[in-house]
Scaffold this motif. Structure first.
Motif, PDB file in Angstrom:
ATOM      1  N   PRO B  22       0.855  -1.238  -0.077  1.00  0.00           N
ATOM      2  CA  PRO B  22       0.229   0.052  -0.042  1.00  0.00           C
ATOM      3  C   PRO B  22       0.920   1.450   0.097  1.00  0.00           C
ATOM      4  CG  PRO B  22       0.083  -1.100   2.178  1.00  0.00           C
ATOM      5  CD  PRO B  22       0.666  -1.870   1.296  1.00  0.00           C
ATOM      6  N   ARG B  23       0.246   2.269  -0.828  1.00  0.00           N
ATOM      7  CA  ARG B  23       0.966   3.724  -0.428  1.00  0.00           C
ATOM      8  C   ARG B  23      -0.207   4.512   0.061  1.00  0.00           C
ATOM      9  NH1 ARG B  23       5.436   4.126  -4.096  1.00  0.00           N
ATOM     10  NH2 ARG B  23       5.633   2.284  -5.312  1.00  0.00           N
ATOM     11  N   LEU B  24       0.207   4.982   1.382  1.00  0.00           N
ATOM     12  CA  LEU B  24      -0.836   5.688   2.218  1.00  0.00           C
ATOM     13  C   LEU B  24      -0.703   7.221   1.747  1.00  0.00           C
ATOM     14  CD1 LEU B  24       0.100   3.955   5.592  1.00  0.00           C
ATOM     15  CD2 LEU B  24      -1.551   3.382   3.963  1.00  0.00           C
ATOM     16  N   GLY B  25      -1.564   8.015   2.362  1.00  0.00           N
ATOM     17  CA  GLY B  25      -1.963   9.329   1.998  1.00  0.00           C
ATOM     18  C   GLY B  25      -1.168  10.475   2.837  1.00  0.00           C
ATOM     19  N   GLN B  26      -1.911  11.456   2.592  1.00  0.00           N
ATOM     20  CA  GLN B  26      -1.188  12.659   3.360  1.00  0.00           C
ATOM     21  C   GLN B  26      -1.109  12.587   4.885  1.00  0.00           C
ATOM     22  OE1 GLN B  26       0.226  14.608   1.571  1.00  0.00           O
ATOM     23  NE2 GLN B  26      -0.548  16.804   1.478  1.00  0.00           N
ATOM     24  N   HIS B  28      -0.843  10.130   6.973  1.00  0.00           N
ATOM     25  CA  HIS B  28       0.336   9.332   7.156  1.00  0.00           C
ATOM     26  C   HIS B  28       1.666   9.921   6.971  1.00  0.00           C
ATOM     27  CE1 HIS B  28       3.264   6.025   7.135  1.00  0.00           C
ATOM     28  NE2 HIS B  28       3.497   6.505   5.848  1.00  0.00           N
ATOM     29  N   ALA B  29       1.605  10.655   5.838  1.00  0.00           N
ATOM     30  CA  ALA B  29       3.123  11.615   5.676  1.00  0.00           C
ATOM     31  C   ALA B  29       3.037  12.673   6.701  1.00  0.00           C
ATOM     32  CB  ALA B  29       2.914  12.027   4.326  1.00  0.00           C
ATOM     33  N   ALA B  32       3.997  10.586  10.096  1.00  0.00           N
ATOM     34  CA  ALA B  32       5.313  10.001   9.824  1.00  0.00           C
ATOM     35  C   ALA B  32       6.313  11.278  10.099  1.00  0.00           C
ATOM     36  CB  ALA B  32       5.593   9.457   8.534  1.00  0.00           C
ATOM     37  N   LEU B  33       6.113  12.389   9.379  1.00  0.00           N
ATOM     38  CA  LEU B  33       7.106  13.519   9.369  1.00  0.00           C
ATOM     39  C   LEU B  33       7.247  14.081  10.960  1.00  0.00           C
ATOM     40  CD1 LEU B  33       9.111  15.700   8.507  1.00  0.00           C
ATOM     41  CD2 LEU B  33       7.254  16.629   7.334  1.00  0.00           C
ATOM     42  N   TYR B 118      11.798  16.548   0.483  1.00  0.00           N
ATOM     43  CA  TYR B 118      10.368  16.560   0.745  1.00  0.00           C
ATOM     44  C   TYR B 118       9.441  17.169  -0.207  1.00  0.00           C
ATOM     45  CZ  TYR B 118      11.843  15.704   5.668  1.00  0.00           C
ATOM     46  OH  TYR B 118      12.441  15.181   6.968  1.00  0.00           O
ATOM     47  N   ARG B 121       8.323  14.945  -2.927  1.00  0.00           N
ATOM     48  CA  ARG B 121       7.511  13.660  -2.689  1.00  0.00           C
ATOM     49  C   ARG B 121       6.175  14.269  -2.410  1.00  0.00           C
ATOM     50  NH1 ARG B 121      12.614  11.755  -1.425  1.00  0.00           N
ATOM     51  NH2 ARG B 121      12.507   9.582  -1.252  1.00  0.00           N
ATOM     52  N   PRO B 122       5.219  13.010  -2.266  1.00  0.00           N
ATOM     53  CA  PRO B 122       3.837  13.562  -2.125  1.00  0.00           C
ATOM     54  C   PRO B 122       3.349  14.528  -0.841  1.00  0.00           C
ATOM     55  CG  PRO B 122       4.119  11.327  -2.587  1.00  0.00           C
ATOM     56  CD  PRO B 122       5.431  11.792  -2.307  1.00  0.00           C
ATOM     57  N   ILE B 123       4.107  14.562  -0.064  1.00  0.00           N
ATOM     58  CA  ILE B 123       3.802  15.579   0.933  1.00  0.00           C
ATOM     59  C   ILE B 123       3.890  16.815   0.408  1.00  0.00           C
ATOM     60  CG2 ILE B 123       6.004  15.527   2.127  1.00  0.00           C
ATOM     61  CD1 ILE B 123       4.684  15.766   4.817  1.00  0.00           C
ATOM     62  N   GLY B 124       2.994  17.560   0.602  1.00  0.00           N
ATOM     63  CA  GLY B 124       3.048  18.941   0.161  1.00  0.00           C
ATOM     64  C   GLY B 124       3.435  20.178   1.138  1.00  0.00           C
ATOM     65  N   ARG B 125       3.770  21.450   0.622  1.00  0.00           N
ATOM     66  CA  ARG B 125       4.386  22.447   1.450  1.00  0.00           C
ATOM     67  C   ARG B 125       3.515  22.610   2.738  1.00  0.00           C
ATOM     68  NH1 ARG B 125       8.172  25.338  -2.460  1.00  0.00           N
ATOM     69  NH2 ARG B 125       8.553  23.767  -3.939  1.00  0.00           N
TER      70      ARG B 125
END
Lengths: 332, 290
Positions: B22-26, B28-29, B32-33, B118, B121-125
């Motif tokens: 799986p690739r999790l969404g925002q 999760h990111a 995690a950060l 960063y 990657r999918p995580i936005g600003r």
């Protein structure tokens, strides 16, 4: 459907200005899915193009797609599918390689446990299995470059952008990094966009080349032309060029200087059937002239670069890697 | 991983495998950060030198709690430290804690040039800023909320009738939680905003500490000059984090403050507005950061 796009990169009149400075000047590209070399002198706009394609900076005008995904409207979907190895030293120096790469995997959406597993696997693939629990700040330049590469592929991207990946590496480290990149593309099936100012890097790894000069596309074409099996041969010898030419002439093989833009020890050898390669080998052996270069002469990357940009600057040629005092590459 | 098992062991094929999980969404990111940043800020999985100052600060906060609970245990009639006084006593430590961790949260990423990694990657600003505020706020709760809750528990458990005492003290617990959460995110937002503008941690630490001290002096000076006159006079406290927090705590717990009464709504309003302004500044700053 973006996934079905035959192109890795498409741009339409892409422009980037910093005040009065034009970094990219209406760039139109349709680059196939291949190992793509982005070549050009420093300041040609290579890094700017990569940053725009990755969404790190906005284009002044124009549009672009990567893997069929629009870089503005579908940037998040796109960023799930690409990896990026920047030119600058971009590593958490106080972290271990395993922690840092796993963190970057989580940032790409991988669950925590999978991220740690992938980090361990990828660090093994780039040759840092033993060192993965060491702090990055204690790593050599080559090891840091490998960590940068590992974080770029840890989430299993479809395409990875590599910005000057051999910068700062000694010839042997450079050779090993290029071997890794070749492997990423040829064995792992990850598309590669390699930005470099070194011709040899691009020639070794890439199937397709885009040459940028002063923000404009100077060339965009496949790197290896189909006629190379029958083309004349470009030869460079490391010593005794006169004796080498004499031996060739004795074998009935014609050779001429490669041209004023090349060194005096470089020649174009006329192809005369299958015996030409044997004759060159024998002439080099008998005249004790070490072969430095042997490749098809027709439309080489050097020719293309010279036609597109002009003279090749010294920094665009890489020093060959040596192991035990002998050149690994050079005599192809 | 393919494995061939024999009598003497296993041979593993460690060839590259594509990731099919799986690739999790925002969300999760962001978490995690925040989690990674919190761990790094207090020195977890880092050399021991990175753990010293956070450990000292935690120790310094634990001392008044331990002393208060000890006195309560041996001299039940003596009220050594009420909650308002406790919050007042630890403000300095909270300020130092935020000055320590906020630069670690943001300045370090700029110093190590991690932002391109960063932001590619999918995580936005925007999510990046939210994650950093979440991490800073949650970590600061360990100083601004946890010790006060421990004090409350100690007071309750050491009472003659613990269950009754704790039930009657639920209002205090609610006030403690409100104060702890608001203080954590308020100080965290200020610390992060300052840290966003420099890649040098030492500079950020200095500016944050100096800022807390100088704004208090400035706020008092303006208060004196206005002498309670004019429409802005009731809001001068908002210039200073220390006066804002004092006003919040004093209003919440109903004790006199710096000789002036700050309504609870004003204190909470000022805190929310400052957090919103800090977020707006950081969002704008990171949007234009290449």
């Amino acid at each position: 459907m973006p996934a079905d796009s035959p192109f890795s990169i498409e741009t339409t009149r892409l422009e980037k200005r910093y005040g009065n400075v034009v970094a990219l000047d209406h760039v139109d590209l349709a680059v196939p899915r291949a190992a793509v070399g982005l070549l050009g002198p420093n300041g040609a706009g290579k890094s700017t193009l990569l940053k725009i394609l990755l969404g790190l900076t906005k284009a002044t005008s124009g549009s672009a797609k990567v893997l069929g995904w629009d870089i503005d409207r579908q940037s998040r979907e796109l960023r799930r599918r690409v990896g990026y190895m920047p030119e600058a030293e971009t590593l958490a120096e106080g972290a271990t390689a395993a922690d840092f790469v796993a963190h970057m995997a989580e940032m790409s959406g991988l669950p925590r446990r999978a991220a740690r597993q992938r980090a361990a696997d990828v660090l093994y693939q780039v040759g840092l299995d033993e060192e993965r629990y060491r702090l990055i700040k204690g790593f050599s330049t080559g090891m840091k470059q490998r960590v940068k590469l590992a974080q770029a592929i840890v989430h299993d991207p479809e395409l990875v952008f590599l910005d000057e990946p051999t910068n700062g590496l000694d010839p042997l480290g450079r050779d090993e990094m290029l071997a890794l990149i070749e492997r990423i593309h040829r064995q792992l099936g990850i598309l590669v966009v390699l930005s470099s100012h070194i011709l040899d890097d691009v020639e070794r790894v890439c199937d397709y080349v885009v040459v940028l000069d002063h923000g404009r596309v100077a060339a965009s074409q496949p790197l290896r032309q189909p006629e190379e099996a029958t083309a004349d041969l470009h030869v460079r010898v490391g010593s005794h060029p006169e004796a080498f030419l004499r031996r060739l002439a004795e074998a009935g093989i014609a050779a001429r200087p490669a041209g004023i833009e090349y060194a005096t020890d470089e020649f174009i050898v006329s192809r005369d059937g299958d015996r030409t390669l044997d004759a060159i080998r024998d002439a080099a052996a008998e005249s004790d002239a070490s072969l430095r270069l042997l490749r098809p002469a027709a439309r080489s990357l050097e020719d293309l670069y010279i036609d597109s940009v002009g003279a090749i600057p010294p920094e665009a040629r890489a020093e060959p890697a040596r192991r035990n005092g002998r050149a690994r590459r050079g005599a192809a | 991983m393919g494995a061939a098992q024999g009598d003497y062991g296993e041979i593993f094929d460690r060839g590259y495998r594509h990731y099919a999980g799986p690739r999790l969404g925002q969300a999760h990111a962001i978490w995690a950060l925040a989690r990674y940043s919190m761990a790094r800020a207090v020195g977890i999985r880092r050399p021991w030198t990175a753990k010293i100052i956070p450990a000292l600060l935690y120790g310094a906060v634990a001392i008044p709690v331990a002393v208060a609970i000890g006195i309560r245990a041996f001299v039940p009639a003596f009220a050594f430290l009420d909650y308002a006084s406790f919050f007042g006593a630890i403000f300095l430590l909270e300020g130092i804690f935020v000055a320590l961790i906020a630069p670690e949260m943001l300045s370090s990423d700029r110093h190590d040039r991690l932002l391109p990694l960063y932001f590619s990657r999918p995580i936005g600003r925007t999510a990046y800023v939210v994650a950093k505020l979440l991490g800073t706020g949650l970590l600061t709760l360990s100083i601004s909320l946890l010790p006060a809750v421990v004090l409350w528990l100690g007071n309750g458990l050491l009472a003659r009738e613990p269950i009754t005492a704790m039930r009657e003290g639920l209002d205090d617990l609610g006030r403690i939680i409100v104060a702890g959460v608001l203080i954590a995110f308020y100080l965290g937002a200020i610390g992060l905003t300052i840290s966003a503008f420099t890649s040098r941690r030492s500079v950020a630490v200095g500016v944050i500490v100096l800022g807390f001290v100088l704004t208090e002096s400035l706020s008092f000076a303006i208060s004196r000059a206005l002498d309670g006159q004019g429409p802005l006079a009731p809001w001068v406290f908002a210039i200073s984090p220390s006066r804002t927090i004092a006003g919040l705590v004093d209003s919440l717990f109903g004790v006199p403050g710096f000789g002036e009464h700050v309504p609870l709504t004003s204190a909470i309003g000022a805190i929310v507005v400052v957090i919103a302004i800090c977020l707006a500044i950081m969002f704008a700053w990171y949007q234009r950061h290449d």
